[in-house]
Design an enzyme around this catalytic site. Structure first.
Site, PDB file in Angstrom:
ATOM      1  N   THR A  45     -22.908 -14.331 -44.690  1.00  0.00           N
ATOM      2  CA  THR A  45     -24.196 -14.484 -45.372  1.00  0.00           C
ATOM      3  C   THR A  45     -25.272 -15.152 -44.522  1.00  0.00           C
ATOM      4  OG1 THR A  45     -23.171 -16.427 -46.426  1.00  0.00           O
ATOM      5  CG2 THR A  45     -23.321 -14.413 -47.725  1.00  0.00           C
ATOM      6  N   ALA A  51     -27.418 -13.740 -33.324  1.00  0.00           N
ATOM      7  CA  ALA A  51     -26.975 -12.481 -33.914  1.00  0.00           C
ATOM      8  C   ALA A  51     -25.795 -11.890 -33.156  1.00  0.00           C
ATOM      9  CB  ALA A  51     -28.134 -11.484 -33.943  1.00  0.00           C
ATOM     10  N   HIS A  67     -32.487  -3.117  -3.678  1.00  0.00           N
ATOM     11  CA  HIS A  67     -33.718  -3.749  -3.189  1.00  0.00           C
ATOM     12  C   HIS A  67     -34.871  -2.762  -3.314  1.00  0.00           C
ATOM     13  CE1 HIS A  67     -36.375  -6.168  -0.675  1.00  0.00           C
ATOM     14  NE2 HIS A  67     -36.675  -5.054  -0.023  1.00  0.00           N
ATOM     15  N   GLU A 111     -41.425 -18.980 -29.546  1.00  0.00           N
ATOM     16  CA  GLU A 111     -41.693 -17.541 -29.562  1.00  0.00           C
ATOM     17  C   GLU A 111     -42.876 -17.207 -30.453  1.00  0.00           C
ATOM     18  OE1 GLU A 111     -37.274 -15.674 -28.519  1.00  0.00           O
ATOM     19  OE2 GLU A 111     -38.071 -15.483 -30.567  1.00  0.00           O
TER      20      GLU A 111
END
Length: 466
Positions: free
Chosen positions: A143, A321, A445, A187
């Site tokens: 949950t 998550a 590279h 964020e």
């Protein structure tokens, strides 16, 4: 008699839906109970996915408005269309949640819309849109978590918002105060700063991003400050009052001292998350969460009640998550008689600011505290050819390796694409790689990943390009 499922998962977030899919792949008859009305949990609906949609969109906006000229591309007339940006975010959410429903149908998983409550071992009572009683051989509680409230600051999702409201503002606030300098705060603070808000981050601790390596935290803060984000570290918010003109916050130094006020048009509360177990009926089966609300499980994720398992945010640890997904897969495989396992020492964590911040394994502070002898290798992006070509030279790669065995113990990156770059080290650590192992592998590279190779070489004090 009603049918009996091999597994009923309560919660359709990343841990729950992945657990359900893996169990179905292994031949089990599976049902998933989710009360939101949409699968994907907090992550897909009001968390990871919509925030990344806005982070990317605002990054593109800021880049076009302020930085394209540095590359010789003059752009004029850049205009923000916030409703259209939000529409893009909402479409991303609906497409992803719809995709999970498709996967449920593909794997023949029964999707039950409603709130699940365990009334006895093996029995889940569902209330809501599809009210019914479901029987199961095994139950998995997935949950997730909910927003952590802050005493004295009432969230109304208008002036004082949680991460949910912070993803859906109808206009760009003139002044935004973010309470909490963790992943979510930085964020979403970055999203609205890029769109023109004056953002101040208030943090109880004396530093940002508590889980991160100290050196990386300091580097990240310097970069974010250079971008225009303000920090008030070592302060606690003790109250808030809302008026017609905005919000007035009461601040006090965390270590004591005179109080002050800080005004804002919008306040974002982002002090963390807490496990969500409300209405699950845990008391009816004798499962009592701890003082912080987490459910105790054994090494197989089983609670004290046989046949009742729990994964993800509700059992503590990293509230990520992908950590929940790994636990969901592990439980499904254990139920099928396989050897499900999660290596918690190799789970990456990423902050999707610009530049990104990523880590896996131990921090330098943790190694010191544990008395582990270690070596350090660092390499700045200023010395990476691709970073120079891309004009993304902020940041560095930092590697920590065992002083005796050279085994990689941790890696910390602040820089462009850090969230993608860290995965190379995650795979290496999963297989017990040494710094030399990764250093000896050929890296194309020019690419940003060469900074990983150079940092690994630096562990042995032999970087090639610095």
């Amino acid at each position: 008699m009603s049918e009996v499922y091999d597994l009923v998962v309560i919660g359709g977030g990343p841990g729950g839906y992945v657990c359900a899919i893996r169990a179905a792949q292994l031949g089990m008859k599976v049902a998933c109970v989710e009360k939101r009305g949409a699968l994907g949990g907090t992550c897909l609906n009001v968390g990871c996915i919509p925030s990344k949609a806005l982070l990317h969109a605002t990054h593109m906006y800021e880049h076009a408005a302020h930085h394209m000229g540095d590359l010789g591309v003059d752009v004029s007339g850049v205009r923000l269309d916030l409703p259209r940006m939000m529409s893009h975010k909402d479409k991303v959410v609906s497409d992803n949640t719809g995709g999970i429903e498709f996967l449920f149908k593909k794997n023949k998983i029964t999707y039950i819309k409603g709130a699940g409550k365990i009334t006895a071992p093996g029995t889940v009572q569902v209330s809501g849109a599809q009210a019914q009683t479901v029987q199961a051989k095994n139950i998995v509680i997935a949950t997730g978590s909910d927003v952590m409230p802050l005493p004295g600051v009432t969230i109304d999702e208008k002036r004082i918002v949680s991460s949910t409201g912070g993803l859906s503002l109808s206009s760009v606030p003139g002044k935004m105060v973010v309470i909490g300098a963790g992943v979510i705060g930085l964020e979403l603070g970055s999203v609205w700063r890029r769109l023109g808000a004056e953002v101040t981050v208030v943090e109880y601790l004396d530093f940002i991003l508590p889980p991160m390596d100290g050196e990386i935290r300091k580097q990240a803060q310097r970069i974010l400050e250079k971008q225009g984000m303000n920090f008030r570290l070592g302060y606690k918010v003790t109250g808030a009052s809302t008026g017609k003109k905005g919000v007035s916050l009461k601040l006090e130094p965390s270590k004591g001292g005179a109080g002050e006020t800080l005004d804002a048009d919008v306040v974002l509360v982002a002090i963390g998350r807490r496990p969500y177990t409300e209405g699950l009926g845990l008391e009816s089966i004798g499962v009592v969460p701890d003082a912080r609300g987490f459910i105790a499980v054994d090494h197989d994720y089983q609670t004290k009640v046989q046949g009742v398992f729990a994964i993800g945010d509700v059992i503590g640890g990293q509230m990520l998550a992908h950590k929940a997904e790994e636990e969901g897969v592990a439980v499904a495989e254990l139920l099928a008689g396989q050897s499900g396992h999660v290596n918690y020492g190799a789970i990456p964590s990423v902050v999707y600011t610009d530049p990104e911040i990523a880590m896996v394994g131990k921090t330098e502070e943790q190694l010191k505290e544990q008395g582990v002898a270690y070596k350090v290798g660092k390499f700045p992006f200023t010395a990476n050819g691709r970073a120079r070509a891309n004009n993304t030279t902020d940041g560095l790669v930092k590697v920590l390796a065992d002083a005796k065995t050279d085994r990689v113990l941790g890696c910390h990156i602040v820089g462009a694409m850090a969230g993608d770059l860290i995965q190379e080290v995650v795979v290496g650590m999963e297989f017990g790689a040494s710094a030399e192992d990764i250093a000896r592998s050929s890296h194309a590279h020019p690419q940003l990943g060469e900074a990983i190779k150079e940092a690994m070489l630096a562990v042995d004090k032999r970087p090639l390009h610095i």
